[in-house]
Enzyme design. Structure first.
Site, PDB file in Angstrom:
ATOM      1  N   ARG A   1      -6.879  12.948   0.820  1.00  0.00           N
ATOM      2  CA  ARG A   1      -5.811  13.392   1.728  1.00  0.00           C
ATOM      3  C   ARG A   1      -4.448  12.806   1.370  1.00  0.00           C
ATOM      4  O   ARG A   1      -3.432  13.344   1.721  1.00  0.00           O
ATOM      5  CB  ARG A   1      -6.148  13.071   3.181  1.00  0.00           C
TER       6      ARG A   1
ATOM      7  N   HIS B   1       0.948   6.198   1.906  1.00  0.00           N
ATOM      8  CA  HIS B   1       1.678   7.136   2.762  1.00  0.00           C
ATOM      9  C   HIS B   1       2.906   7.750   2.098  1.00  0.00           C
ATOM     10  O   HIS B   1       3.511   8.657   2.651  1.00  0.00           O
ATOM     11  CB  HIS B   1       1.958   6.498   4.120  1.00  0.00           C
TER      12      HIS B   1
ATOM     13  N   THR C   1      -8.381   3.767   8.427  1.00  0.00           N
ATOM     14  CA  THR C   1      -9.625   3.010   8.374  1.00  0.00           C
ATOM     15  C   THR C   1      -9.793   2.249   9.683  1.00  0.00           C
ATOM     16  O   THR C   1      -9.071   1.298   9.957  1.00  0.00           O
ATOM     17  CB  THR C   1      -9.583   2.043   7.172  1.00  0.00           C
TER      18      THR C   1
ATOM     19  N   HIS D   1      -5.587   3.744  -1.809  1.00  0.00           N
ATOM     20  CA  HIS D   1      -6.911   4.134  -1.317  1.00  0.00           C
ATOM     21  C   HIS D   1      -7.177   5.576  -1.734  1.00  0.00           C
ATOM     22  O   HIS D   1      -6.517   6.498  -1.246  1.00  0.00           O
ATOM     23  CB  HIS D   1      -6.909   4.003   0.221  1.00  0.00           C
TER      24      HIS D   1
ATOM     25  N   HIS E   1      -3.847  -4.379   7.707  1.00  0.00           N
ATOM     26  CA  HIS E   1      -3.970  -3.183   8.545  1.00  0.00           C
ATOM     27  C   HIS E   1      -3.084  -3.306   9.776  1.00  0.00           C
ATOM     28  O   HIS E   1      -3.271  -4.179  10.609  1.00  0.00           O
ATOM     29  CB  HIS E   1      -5.404  -2.876   8.994  1.00  0.00           C
TER      30      HIS E   1
ATOM     31  N   ASN F   1       0.857  -1.191   0.000  1.00  0.00           N
ATOM     32  CA  ASN F   1       0.000   0.000   0.000  1.00  0.00           C
ATOM     33  C   ASN F   1       0.896   1.247   0.000  1.00  0.00           C
ATOM     34  O   ASN F   1       1.720   1.428   0.910  1.00  0.00           O
ATOM     35  CB  ASN F   1      -0.891  -0.050   1.248  1.00  0.00           C
TER      36      ASN F   1
ATOM     37  N   ARG G   1      -9.234   8.343  -1.087  1.00  0.00           N
ATOM     38  CA  ARG G   1     -10.220   8.756  -0.080  1.00  0.00           C
ATOM     39  C   ARG G   1     -11.079   9.885  -0.625  1.00  0.00           C
ATOM     40  O   ARG G   1     -10.646  10.647  -1.501  1.00  0.00           O
ATOM     41  CB  ARG G   1      -9.503   9.197   1.203  1.00  0.00           C
TER      42      ARG G   1
ATOM     43  N   GLU H   1      -8.703   0.683  -3.293  1.00  0.00           N
ATOM     44  CA  GLU H   1      -9.547   0.789  -2.092  1.00  0.00           C
ATOM     45  C   GLU H   1     -10.412   2.030  -2.196  1.00  0.00           C
ATOM     46  O   GLU H   1      -9.914   3.113  -2.540  1.00  0.00           O
ATOM     47  CB  GLU H   1      -8.677   0.922  -0.848  1.00  0.00           C
TER      48      GLU H   1
ATOM     49  N   GLU I   1     -11.282  -9.029   3.047  1.00  0.00           N
ATOM     50  CA  GLU I   1      -9.989  -8.706   3.656  1.00  0.00           C
ATOM     51  C   GLU I   1     -10.228  -8.518   5.150  1.00  0.00           C
ATOM     52  O   GLU I   1     -10.948  -7.601   5.565  1.00  0.00           O
ATOM     53  CB  GLU I   1      -9.389  -7.434   3.039  1.00  0.00           C
TER      54      GLU I   1
HETATM   55  N1  PXP Z   1      -5.980  -2.941   3.941  1.00  0.00           N
HETATM   56  C1  PXP Z   1      -6.935  -1.965   3.979  1.00  0.00           C
HETATM   57  C2  PXP Z   1      -8.307  -2.309   3.507  1.00  0.00           C
HETATM   58  C3  PXP Z   1      -6.622  -0.676   4.435  1.00  0.00           C
HETATM   59  O1  PXP Z   1      -7.575   0.284   4.457  1.00  0.00           O
HETATM   60  C4  PXP Z   1      -5.291  -0.393   4.803  1.00  0.00           C
HETATM   61  C5  PXP Z   1      -4.926   0.989   5.246  1.00  0.00           C
HETATM   62  O2  PXP Z   1      -5.136   1.890   4.248  1.00  0.00           O
HETATM   63  C6  PXP Z   1      -4.354  -1.423   4.723  1.00  0.00           C
HETATM   64  C7  PXP Z   1      -4.728  -2.693   4.308  1.00  0.00           C
HETATM   65  C8  PXP Z   1      -2.915  -1.206   5.066  1.00  0.00           C
HETATM   66  O3  PXP Z   1      -2.796  -0.867   6.409  1.00  0.00           O
HETATM   67  P1  PXP Z   1      -1.406  -0.320   6.924  1.00  0.00           P
HETATM   68  O4  PXP Z   1      -1.120   0.931   6.168  1.00  0.00           O
HETATM   69  O5  PXP Z   1      -1.663  -0.097   8.381  1.00  0.00           O
HETATM   70  O6  PXP Z   1      -0.394  -1.396   6.670  1.00  0.00           O
END
Ligand code: PXP
Length: 252
Positions: A57, A18, A109, A51, A202, A15, A53, A78, A159
């Site tokens: 952001r 960030h 999330t 994602h 997550h 992901n 949003r 996402e 998930e």
């Molecule tokens: N899976 C989903 C559905 C999420 O919303 C997120 C966070 O955006 C993640 C995985 C990844 O989580 P993390 O960034 O905490 O590893």
């Protein structure tokens, strides 16, 4: 269930949200999430997760456009279950669409999607996405009622939200962590028995990934925040390679 699932490979979705968070802290163009996606691909990521949003952001519409055009691995898009996002998904037709709950005031999330209470609406919402060829995934708590509802509405993937498990670990509350882990394990088995593909994610870190990666029903992990943070210290490629190694070790 057949025991072929016991040796099924475990995919890593990286992901990159960030990277965009850091870029947006200053405005401008760097660090570039597309460059991060390229490095993640080279480091062995099996997919890229982003994602979009509602408040934009981190990931922007242009980022999604760029990912769709340049990725050589599948994109897991996402999004919240809104009309605006549905239109964007139908325009891009990503490999997978993962529906997540979204509140503007949350930092990340926070929970799984409430499917049971919105079954009818969500069934209609995902039908065109499935028809467009997207695999529809639902980000969900380890809750039998929600998983059964996700199955009924026609989702192909769930998930499992690993946030509570990771938080309990970080707080040193190992009894709570083990309870969360047991619930995740039980619900991974249940979802798999319904024919759902099981993903998880997550909050996962090097310390918490092992027990999740070891669950034979889990086919994909989506990991972002920790990897992007770790990349500051060791670089993105080595950070991802180490996660991949720990996943493979746990799987074996
Ligand atoms: N899976 C989903 C559905 C999420 O919303 C997120 C966070 O955006 C993640 C995985 C990844 O989580 P993390 O960034 O905490 O590893």
């Amino acid at each position: 269930m057949s025991n072929t699932s016991e040796t099924a490979p475990l995919r890593l979705g990286v992901n990159i949200d960030h990277v965009a968070t850091v870029r947006n802290a200053r405005g401008g163009a760097y660090p570039d999430p597309l460059r991060a996606a390229k490095i993640a691909e080279e480091a062995g990521a099996d997919g890229i997760t982003a994602h979009l949003r509602e408040d934009r952001r981190h990931i922007s519409d242009a980022d999604i456009e760029g990912l769709v055009q340049t990725l050589t691995v599948p994109l897991n898009f996402e999004m919240a279950a809104t009309d605006e996002m549905q239109k964007i998904a139908l325009r891009h037709r990503p490999h997978a669409v993962c529906l997540v709950p979204e509140k503007r005031e949350e930092r990340t999330t926070e929970g799984g999607l409430e499917v049971a209470r919105e079954e009818n609406r969500l069934a209609h919402f995902i039908a065109p996405l499935r028809d467009a060829g997207c695999r529809v995934s639902i980000f969900i708590a380890a809750d039998r009622r929600q998983i059964d509802a996700a199955h009924r509405i026609g989702a192909q993937v769930i998930e499992l939200h690993t946030g509570a498990y990771c938080d309990a670990h970080a707080e040193g509350d190992f009894a709570a962590r083990d309870r969360e882990l047991a619930a995740l394990r039980e619900m991974a088995t249940h979802a798999h028995s319904l024919g759902l593909e099981v993903h998880a994610g997550h909050g996962l870190t090097y310390e918490t990934v092992g027990p999740i990666a070891a669950m034979p029903e889990v086919r994909e992990l989506n990991i972002g925040h920790f990897l992007i943070g770790e990349a500051i210290f060791r670089g993105l490629q080595p950070a991802i390679a180490e996660m991949r190694r720990l996943m493979d070790e746990a799987r074996a």
